[in-house]
Design a protein around this motif. Structure first.
Motif, PDB file in Angstrom:
ATOM      1  N   LYS A 130       0.828  -1.209   0.000  1.00 18.02           N
ATOM      2  CA  LYS A 130       0.000   0.000   0.000  1.00 18.02           C
ATOM      3  C   LYS A 130       0.857   1.253   0.000  1.00 18.02           C
ATOM      4  O   LYS A 130       1.947   1.272   0.577  1.00 18.02           O
ATOM      5  N   GLU A 131       0.342   2.280  -0.652  1.00 20.08           N
ATOM      6  CA  GLU A 131       1.057   3.547  -0.752  1.00 20.08           C
ATOM      7  C   GLU A 131       0.607   4.550   0.305  1.00 20.08           C
ATOM      8  O   GLU A 131       1.168   5.638   0.408  1.00 20.08           O
ATOM      9  N   ILE A 132      -0.405   4.188   1.100  1.00 18.85           N
ATOM     10  CA  ILE A 132      -0.940   5.073   2.135  1.00 18.85           C
ATOM     11  C   ILE A 132      -1.502   4.203   3.253  1.00 18.85           C
ATOM     12  O   ILE A 132      -1.887   3.056   3.015  1.00 18.85           O
ATOM     13  N   ALA A 133      -1.531   4.727   4.469  1.00 22.28           N
ATOM     14  CA  ALA A 133      -2.069   3.963   5.599  1.00 22.28           C
ATOM     15  C   ALA A 133      -3.564   3.752   5.420  1.00 22.28           C
ATOM     16  O   ALA A 133      -4.313   4.699   5.190  1.00 22.28           O
ATOM     17  N   ILE A 134      -3.970   2.494   5.512  1.00 17.04           N
ATOM     18  CA  ILE A 134      -5.386   2.133   5.409  1.00 17.04           C
ATOM     19  C   ILE A 134      -5.572   0.806   6.108  1.00 17.04           C
ATOM     20  O   ILE A 134      -4.704  -0.072   6.024  1.00 17.04           O
ATOM     21  N   GLU A 135      -6.652   0.651   6.853  1.00 15.15           N
ATOM     22  CA  GLU A 135      -6.822  -0.572   7.646  1.00 15.15           C
ATOM     23  C   GLU A 135      -7.175  -1.760   6.746  1.00 15.15           C
ATOM     24  O   GLU A 135      -7.795  -1.607   5.679  1.00 15.15           O
ATOM     25  N   VAL A 136      -6.746  -2.948   7.169  1.00 13.38           N
ATOM     26  CA  VAL A 136      -6.836  -4.136   6.317  1.00 13.38           C
ATOM     27  C   VAL A 136      -8.278  -4.528   6.012  1.00 13.38           C
ATOM     28  O   VAL A 136      -8.564  -5.110   4.963  1.00 13.38           O
ATOM     29  N   GLY A 137      -9.205  -4.217   6.940  1.00  7.18           N
ATOM     30  CA  GLY A 137     -10.601  -4.532   6.676  1.00  7.18           C
ATOM     31  C   GLY A 137     -11.135  -3.792   5.464  1.00  7.18           C
ATOM     32  O   GLY A 137     -11.904  -4.338   4.666  1.00  7.18           O
ATOM     33  N   ALA A 138     -10.709  -2.537   5.300  1.00  4.60           N
ATOM     34  CA  ALA A 138     -11.131  -1.752   4.146  1.00  4.60           C
ATOM     35  C   ALA A 138     -10.512  -2.302   2.862  1.00  4.60           C
ATOM     36  O   ALA A 138     -11.143  -2.294   1.804  1.00  4.60           O
ATOM     37  N   ILE A 139      -9.278  -2.784   2.959  1.00 11.62           N
ATOM     38  CA  ILE A 139      -8.634  -3.386   1.784  1.00 11.62           C
ATOM     39  C   ILE A 139      -9.370  -4.660   1.382  1.00 11.62           C
ATOM     40  O   ILE A 139      -9.671  -4.889   0.209  1.00 11.62           O
ATOM     41  N   SER A 140      -9.687  -5.508   2.377  1.00  9.99           N
ATOM     42  CA  SER A 140     -10.411  -6.752   2.102  1.00  9.99           C
ATOM     43  C   SER A 140     -11.759  -6.473   1.453  1.00  9.99           C
ATOM     44  O   SER A 140     -12.147  -7.133   0.488  1.00  9.99           O
ATOM     45  N   ALA A 141     -12.472  -5.474   1.974  1.00 15.17           N
ATOM     46  CA  ALA A 141     -13.789  -5.136   1.434  1.00 15.17           C
ATOM     47  C   ALA A 141     -13.680  -4.648  -0.001  1.00 15.17           C
ATOM     48  O   ALA A 141     -14.500  -4.996  -0.858  1.00 15.17           O
ATOM     49  N   GLY A 142     -12.662  -3.843  -0.282  1.00 13.11           N
ATOM     50  CA  GLY A 142     -12.501  -3.308  -1.628  1.00 13.11           C
ATOM     51  C   GLY A 142     -11.999  -4.326  -2.626  1.00 13.11           C
ATOM     52  O   GLY A 142     -12.354  -4.278  -3.808  1.00 13.11           O
ATOM     53  N   MET A 143     -11.185  -5.269  -2.163  1.00 12.06           N
ATOM     54  CA  MET A 143     -10.614  -6.276  -3.056  1.00 12.06           C
ATOM     55  C   MET A 143     -11.523  -7.492  -3.233  1.00 12.06           C
ATOM     56  O   MET A 143     -11.398  -8.249  -4.192  1.00 12.06           O
ATOM     57  N   GLY A 144     -12.418  -7.727  -2.248  1.00 13.50           N
ATOM     58  CA  GLY A 144     -13.340  -8.846  -2.372  1.00 13.50           C
ATOM     59  C   GLY A 144     -12.825 -10.160  -1.823  1.00 13.50           C
ATOM     60  O   GLY A 144     -13.427 -11.210  -2.049  1.00 13.50           O
ATOM     61  N   PHE A 145     -11.719 -10.131  -1.096  1.00 17.14           N
ATOM     62  CA  PHE A 145     -11.242 -11.322  -0.396  1.00 17.14           C
ATOM     63  C   PHE A 145     -10.461 -10.886   0.830  1.00 17.14           C
ATOM     64  O   PHE A 145      -9.968  -9.761   0.905  1.00 17.14           O
ATOM     65  N   ASP A 146     -10.383 -11.781   1.806  1.00 14.16           N
ATOM     66  CA  ASP A 146      -9.741 -11.473   3.080  1.00 14.16           C
ATOM     67  C   ASP A 146      -8.222 -11.470   2.897  1.00 14.16           C
ATOM     68  O   ASP A 146      -7.599 -12.517   2.710  1.00 14.16           O
ATOM     69  N   VAL A 147      -7.628 -10.287   2.973  1.00  8.34           N
ATOM     70  CA  VAL A 147      -6.188 -10.167   2.730  1.00  8.34           C
ATOM     71  C   VAL A 147      -5.357 -10.599   3.937  1.00  8.34           C
ATOM     72  O   VAL A 147      -4.126 -10.589   3.877  1.00  8.34           O
ATOM     73  N   THR A 148      -6.018 -10.978   5.043  1.00 11.20           N
ATOM     74  CA  THR A 148      -5.284 -11.436   6.231  1.00 11.20           C
ATOM     75  C   THR A 148      -5.215 -12.962   6.299  1.00 11.20           C
ATOM     76  O   THR A 148      -4.579 -13.515   7.196  1.00 11.20           O
ATOM     77  N   LYS A 149      -5.875 -13.645   5.368  1.00 14.44           N
ATOM     78  CA  LYS A 149      -5.958 -15.111   5.412  1.00 14.44           C
ATOM     79  C   LYS A 149      -4.810 -15.793   4.675  1.00 14.44           C
ATOM     80  O   LYS A 149      -4.127 -15.189   3.850  1.00 14.44           O
ATOM     81  N   SER A 150      -4.650 -17.086   4.971  1.00 14.55           N
ATOM     82  CA  SER A 150      -3.773 -17.956   4.187  1.00 14.55           C
ATOM     83  C   SER A 150      -4.648 -18.830   3.298  1.00 14.55           C
ATOM     84  O   SER A 150      -5.719 -19.278   3.717  1.00 14.55           O
ATOM     85  N   TYR A 151      -4.196 -19.074   2.071  1.00 20.04           N
ATOM     86  CA  TYR A 151      -4.973 -19.841   1.100  1.00 20.04           C
ATOM     87  C   TYR A 151      -4.174 -21.061   0.651  1.00 20.04           C
ATOM     88  O   TYR A 151      -2.947 -20.997   0.504  1.00 20.04           O
ATOM     89  N   ALA A 152      -4.885 -22.164   0.453  1.00 22.00           N
ATOM     90  CA  ALA A 152      -4.228 -23.408   0.045  1.00 22.00           C
ATOM     91  C   ALA A 152      -3.809 -23.335  -1.417  1.00 22.00           C
ATOM     92  O   ALA A 152      -4.571 -22.876  -2.267  1.00 22.00           O
ATOM     93  N   VAL A 153      -2.591 -23.779  -1.686  1.00 21.37           N
ATOM     94  CA  VAL A 153      -2.122 -23.931  -3.061  1.00 21.37           C
ATOM     95  C   VAL A 153      -1.670 -25.380  -3.224  1.00 21.37           C
ATOM     96  O   VAL A 153      -1.040 -25.951  -2.336  1.00 21.37           O
ATOM     97  N   SER A 154      -2.005 -25.972  -4.346  1.00 18.46           N
ATOM     98  CA  SER A 154      -1.635 -27.373  -4.559  1.00 18.46           C
ATOM     99  C   SER A 154      -1.529 -27.677  -6.047  1.00 18.46           C
ATOM    100  O   SER A 154      -2.338 -27.185  -6.834  1.00 18.46           O
ATOM    101  N   ASN A 155      -0.525 -28.462  -6.409  1.00 15.40           N
ATOM    102  CA  ASN A 155      -0.370 -28.946  -7.772  1.00 15.40           C
ATOM    103  C   ASN A 155       0.875 -29.819  -7.826  1.00 15.40           C
ATOM    104  O   ASN A 155       1.589 -29.974  -6.822  1.00 15.40           O
ATOM    105  N   GLN A 156       1.144 -30.370  -9.000  1.00 12.34           N
ATOM    106  CA  GLN A 156       2.277 -31.280  -9.155  1.00 12.34           C
ATOM    107  C   GLN A 156       2.940 -31.065 -10.508  1.00 12.34           C
ATOM    108  O   GLN A 156       2.287 -30.666 -11.481  1.00 12.34           O
ATOM    109  N   THR A 157       4.252 -31.312 -10.563  1.00 11.11           N
ATOM    110  CA  THR A 157       4.966 -31.263 -11.833  1.00 11.11           C
ATOM    111  C   THR A 157       5.983 -32.393 -11.896  1.00 11.11           C
ATOM    112  O   THR A 157       6.401 -32.930 -10.855  1.00 11.11           O
ATOM    113  N   ARG A 158       6.363 -32.770 -13.121  1.00  5.74           N
ATOM    114  CA  ARG A 158       7.377 -33.802 -13.368  1.00  5.74           C
ATOM    115  C   ARG A 158       8.440 -33.202 -14.275  1.00  5.74           C
ATOM    116  O   ARG A 158       8.126 -32.493 -15.228  1.00  5.74           O
ATOM    117  N   TYR A 159       9.700 -33.496 -13.978  1.00  9.10           N
ATOM    118  CA  TYR A 159      10.807 -32.925 -14.746  1.00  9.10           C
ATOM    119  C   TYR A 159      11.811 -34.030 -15.069  1.00  9.10           C
ATOM    120  O   TYR A 159      12.375 -34.658 -14.173  1.00  9.10           O
TER     121      TYR A 159
END
Length: 212
Positions: free
Chosen positions: A131-160
């Motif tokens: 962020k370029e200016i002080a703003i509380e995270v709840g307002a960011i979450s509301a504006g972005m449409g997802f909870d920016v304080t959460k952790s999200y699962a990522v999963s996949n596989q690759t072969r090399y």
């Protein structure tokens, strides 16, 4: 006497040659193992890394895999958290900027060929905000449409596939959907501040792979 001296010199030369061979072998092994640690992280070109060092643009050696669908994930409806000193600031005009890979390695595998390196990733990764200016995270979450304080699962596989005689490495990094929003001030969010907020939501895995 000369015979004994000559024999001693031959033994010394043999020992030196043996020691030299061990050092050469050790250096070769060391260079193979440390290859991933040379230069930019994971063999990523420095020109592809963001100024703050937290993200990089996928290149030809990077395989990008989302968790599920290839489209942009649907956003949640989130209300701002309780008011504080920055609650009069809101995020508006959210835009999707595309995908970025984080520079923090979340998993790695390496080995000498001929072999197949299989890397399966199942991790939880925190959302990220800049962020370029002080703003509380709840307002960011509301504006972005997802909870920016959460952790999200990522999963996949690759072969090399690593050819015989080569040393291969695969590193996994989090894949993010990147969003930008404008910060407004006032009880109803009327006045633009000219400042921006960036939010990064984990949505998959970036696999960077190369041969040493």
């Amino acid at each position: 006497m000369k015979s004994a001296l000559l024999s001693s010199r031959r033994k010394t030369s043999a020992v030196a040659a043996t020691v030299g061979a061990v050092i050469a072998i050790t250096a070769t092994a060391g260079s193979g193992v440390s290859y991933a640690q040379e230069g930019a992280p994971g063999g990523i070109p420095e020109t592809a890394i963001s100024a703050d060092g937290r993200f990089f643009t996928p290149g030809p050696s990077t395989i990008v895999k989302r968790n599920a669908s290839q489209g942009v994930e649907a956003m949640e409806s989130i209300s701002p958290s309780p008011a504080d000193s920055f609650a009069i600031r809101r995020v508006k005009n959210k835009k999707y900027l595309g995908q970025s890979c984080g520079t923090k390695v979340i998993q790695q595998i390496s080995g000498r060929g001929k072999t197949t390196l299989v890397l399966t990733v199942e991790k939880k990764v925190e959302a990220t905000v800049k962020k370029e200016i002080a703003i509380e995270v709840g307002a960011i979450s509301a504006g972005m449409g997802f909870d920016v304080t959460k952790s999200y699962a990522v999963s996949n596989q690759t072969r090399y596939e690593v050819p015989r005689g080569k040393f291969g490495t695969v590193q996994a990094y989090p894949l993010y959907d990147q969003y930008i929003g404008d910060v407004y001030e006032g009880a109803s969010g009327t006045w633009p501040t000219g400042k921006k907020v960036f939010a990064y939501k984990p949505v998959g895995v970036c696999f960077n792979q190369w041969l040493g």
